[in-house]
Design a protein around this motif. Structure first.
Motif, PDB file in Angstrom:
ATOM      1  N   TYR A  73       8.142   3.606  -4.152  1.00 24.52           N
ATOM      2  CA  TYR A  73       7.583   3.564  -2.945  1.00 24.52           C
ATOM      3  C   TYR A  73       5.945   3.850  -2.862  1.00 24.52           C
ATOM      4  N   ASP A  75       2.406   3.197  -0.729  1.00 22.82           N
ATOM      5  CA  ASP A  75       1.557   3.052   0.450  1.00 22.82           C
ATOM      6  C   ASP A  75       0.321   1.723   0.068  1.00 22.82           C
ATOM      7  N   ALA A  76      -0.063   1.715   1.100  1.00 20.01           N
ATOM      8  CA  ALA A  76      -1.398   0.587   1.390  1.00 20.01           C
ATOM      9  C   ALA A  76      -2.275   1.394   0.319  1.00 20.01           C
ATOM     10  N   VAL A  81       4.895   7.255  -1.857  1.00 23.05           N
ATOM     11  CA  VAL A  81       5.173   8.143  -0.833  1.00 23.05           C
ATOM     12  C   VAL A  81       6.955   8.234  -1.217  1.00 23.05           C
ATOM     13  N   THR A 198       6.444  -2.013  -2.251  1.00 19.04           N
ATOM     14  CA  THR A 198       5.391  -1.147  -1.127  1.00 19.04           C
ATOM     15  C   THR A 198       6.465  -1.119  -0.134  1.00 19.04           C
ATOM     16  N   ASP A 199       5.907  -0.080   0.242  1.00 20.44           N
ATOM     17  CA  ASP A 199       6.900   1.161   1.691  1.00 20.44           C
ATOM     18  C   ASP A 199       6.304   0.171   2.766  1.00 20.44           C
ATOM     19  N   THR A 200       7.322  -0.889   3.299  1.00 18.73           N
ATOM     20  CA  THR A 200       6.724  -1.498   4.215  1.00 18.73           C
ATOM     21  C   THR A 200       8.081  -2.256   4.930  1.00 18.73           C
ATOM     22  N   GLN A 204       8.526  -6.931   1.439  1.00 14.57           N
ATOM     23  CA  GLN A 204       8.327  -5.701   0.321  1.00 14.57           C
ATOM     24  C   GLN A 204       8.062  -6.145  -0.561  1.00 14.57           C
ATOM     25  N   TRP A 245      -2.612  -2.683  -1.306  1.00  9.43           N
ATOM     26  CA  TRP A 245      -2.747  -2.179  -2.482  1.00  9.43           C
ATOM     27  C   TRP A 245      -3.463  -4.015  -3.451  1.00  9.43           C
ATOM     28  N   ARG A 345      11.494   5.584   7.768  1.00 11.60           N
ATOM     29  CA  ARG A 345      10.769   7.069   7.334  1.00 11.60           C
ATOM     30  C   ARG A 345      12.580   7.725   7.444  1.00 11.60           C
ATOM     31  N   ARG A 348      12.708   7.322   3.683  1.00 15.39           N
ATOM     32  CA  ARG A 348      12.038   8.278   2.664  1.00 15.39           C
ATOM     33  C   ARG A 348      11.953   9.530   2.224  1.00 15.39           C
TER      34      ARG A 348
END
Length: 375
Positions: A73, A75-76, A81, A198-200, A204, A245, A345, A348
């Motif tokens: 995963y 981030d932008a 992360v 993507t960690d969104t 995703q 990204w 979170r 994660r």
């Protein structure tokens, strides 16, 4: 026995392969003009893996498949992360796992169909007449084909299910998904050997690097409406256009004929009626949230092949497996695609804890679910 199969997807081709091997006469009708080339990468394990091995198709699937290092995963800015190593999940299934593109699973079975199987593309089912001596299927071109048994293996929007069992039976899970491939050497270099996601929140995009240099993209986002957009490509750009990204590069290369669908499950009180029976997503779609649709389609086809003379026994044996996977998918939806920052979170943290000895096996086992025996 002469068996008619509606649908040349994974479940239909697996069943045709198995029945042809057993000496049955098989006719497969498929409404598409030819083999589908779109679809996403699948983590293939479980009952379908076992069935493919018994049918002699597993070596070809392993040849077409990929050994992915991890699901990462990012981030932008593309920084990792969190992640889950695939070798940990593989250990939970005794190493019997391979990642493979959905069209390649169909290809492996289609290439190996026995001589007694007739495969007809461009043949759309418009009517079913279930009689005492035979079942007759009417096609859109005005022709018809008859047999001893009709199997609806035509997916979530099964025509056979609608004609024989009525409308409805589809449970929308609140997501839309899409998949496409594109050429971009720079993106391929970034994701090769990994599945990068993507960690969104609420949406995703994931990427795989394919061995031919292309990149396979997968998207999923939350939306309250099950209705599909008139312009899928435009909807993909709208839904994911603000992500960072490499997502903008991928969207710029998204084709017009992109695969796009809702995420749903199929539930109905019975899977057979007279000389008609359903298999795969047509009767028990578990959705991509369960991650085992292809495996269950192949496994279910194998079980059905063993119970052609007792369709109720097929359903008794296989329905509990499908129901359990559907429940797992629904309960895990909030973690598959978090709807809020705090759930993101929490995911994660769970991913990081999964690297600890002992915890990794618990997490991996929860992802693959209960083991299934084909008998």
């Amino acid at each position: 026995m002469k068996v008619l199969i509606s649908g040349a997807g994974i479940a239909g081709l697996a069943l045709a392969h198995r029945l042809g091997t057993l000496g049955h006469e098989v006719v497969v009708v498929e409404q598409a003009a030819g083999p589908r080339t779109s679809g996403y990468m699948i983590d293939f394990f479980g009952p379908g893996y076992d069935a493919a091995e018994r049918m002699g198709v597993l070596p070809r699937l392993l040849d077409l498949g990929y050994r992915v290092a991890e699901a990462a995963y990012v981030d932008a800015r593309g920084r990792r992360v969190a992640g889950l190593r695939f070798d940990r999940m593989a250990r939970a299934v005794n190493g019997r796992l391979v990642s493979v593109m959905r069209p390649d699973i169909e290809r492996a079975f289609r290439e190996d169909l026995p001589a007694g199987v007739a495969l007809r593309f461009g043949a759309r089912v418009v009517g079913v007449e279930d009689g005492e001596a035979e079942v007759r299927v009417r096609l859109a071109d005005g022709s018809a084909v008859s047999g001893d048994l009709l199997v609806g293996a035509d997916g979530v929007r099964s025509t056979v299910r609608r004609l024989v069992f009525g409308d409805g039976h589809v449970r929308y899970l609140g997501f839309h998904t899409a998949a496409f491939t594109f050429d971009d050497p720079a993106v391929h270099a970034l994701v090769a050997g990994r599945f990068c996601v993507t960690d969104t929140v609420g949406r995703q995009v994931g990427f795989y690097g394919l061995r031919d240099g292309r990149v396979a993209a997968f998207t999923v986002h939350r939306t309250p409406s099950p209705d599909l957009p008139a312009d899928p490509r435009a909807e993909i750009v709208r839904a994911y256009g603000s992500l960072g990204w490499v997502v903008p590069r991928a969207l710029a290369r998204c084709p017009e004929d992109v695969y796009y669908d809702q995420v749903a499950q199929v539930e109905l009180p019975r899977w057979s009626s007279g000389r008609v029976v359903l298999v795969g997503d047509a009767c028990g779609a578990v959705s991509l949230l369960a991650g085992q649709g292809a495996s269950l389609g192949i496994g279910g086809a194998y079980v059905l092949s063993e119970h052609l003379d007792d369709l109720a026994a097929y359903e008794r044996a296989w329905r509990p497996v499908v129901v359990e996977k559907q429940q797992v998918a629904r309960s895990g939806a909030r973690w598959f695609l978090p709807a809020s920052p705090w759930r993101l979170r929490a995911r994660r943290v769970a991913m990081r804890l999964s690297a600890l000895p002992g915890v990794d096996r618990v997490v991996a086992t929860s992802l693959v679910g209960k083991p299934v025996r084909l008998g």
